[in-house]
Write a protein that holds these residues in place. Structure first.
Motif, short mmCIF file in Angstrom:
data_model
loop_
_atom_site.label_atom_id
_atom_site.label_comp_id
_atom_site.label_asym_id
_atom_site.label_seq_id
_atom_site.Cartn_x
_atom_site.Cartn_y
_atom_site.Cartn_z
N HIS A 270 5.45 8.95 -1.75
CA HIS A 270 4.26 8.06 -1.49
C HIS A 270 3.47 8.44 -3.15
N ALA B 11 2.59 2.08 -1.39
CA ALA B 11 2.19 1.86 0.25
C ALA B 11 1.74 2.81 0.08
N PRO B 12 0.90 2.37 1.13
CA PRO B 12 -0.81 2.94 1.92
C PRO B 12 0.35 4.40 2.69
N LYS B 13 -0.70 5.40 3.02
CA LYS B 13 -0.01 6.42 3.46
C LYS B 13 0.71 6.37 4.90
N GLY B 14 1.11 7.10 5.41
CA GLY B 14 2.19 6.84 6.88
C GLY B 14 2.95 5.66 6.80
N THR B 15 2.80 4.51 5.66
CA THR B 15 4.14 3.71 5.67
C THR B 15 5.01 3.53 5.32
N GLU B 16 5.67 2.63 4.32
CA GLU B 16 6.60 2.49 3.29
C GLU B 16 7.33 3.82 2.84
N HIS B 17 7.24 4.48 2.71
CA HIS B 17 7.51 5.71 1.69
C HIS B 17 8.03 7.26 2.87
#
Length: 145
Positions: free
Chosen positions: A106, A62-68
């Motif tokens: 991430h 998942a892109p940085k700042g999203t689903e993690h």
């Protein structure tokens, strides 16, 4: 917004001088960042998870700042993965918790944690023990420092 620990390490790695590296680390000083350095450099910190860079987990793409989750938030749980941390937990449970944590992070932060556990973080990021000691003179080292 806070940088990911992997981003702090990359910035310090890219800094041209020791003083610049120290400044970056101090500006981004957190308990988890210091813990990562202790895990990496302190020989008395012994992992309860299998060593090696090829940990069997599914990287979170998942892109940085999203689903993690953030390594910074997970930092208070790291003690479980080392001898003397929570030795009541069975080895398989510790390994499963480690994999779950890696899968939630991430991908770059998971790699930071794996490298720290393997004591190879300084091979990817040019941040030496001397730089860490100067940036954080109050770190209490066990076996090295």
């Amino acid at each position: 917004m806070r940088l990911l620990i992997s981003e702090v390490l990359q910035k310090a790695h890219s800094a041209k001088t020791k003083a610049a590296k120290i400044k970056i680390l101090q500006e981004n000083n957190t308990p988890t960042l210091r813990s990562i350095f202790i895990i990496n450099f302190d020989e008395s910190i012994v992992p309860r998870v299998p060593l090696g860079e090829d940990v069997p987990y599914r990287p979170n793409d998942a892109p940085k700042g999203t689903e993690h989750t953030l390594l910074e938030q997970e930092g208070k749980k790291l003690y479980r993965f080392f001898k003397g941390g929570d030795d009541r937990l069975p080895g398989m449970k510790v390994e499963n918790m480690f994999i779950q944590m890696l899968e939630g992070l991430h991908q770059e932060e998971a790699e930071v944690l794996i490298k720290a556990v393997n004591k190879t973080l300084h091979k990817k990021y040019r941040v030496t023990l001397a730089v860490v000691k100067e940036a954080f003179p109050n770190i209490e080292w066990g076996g090295r420092g």
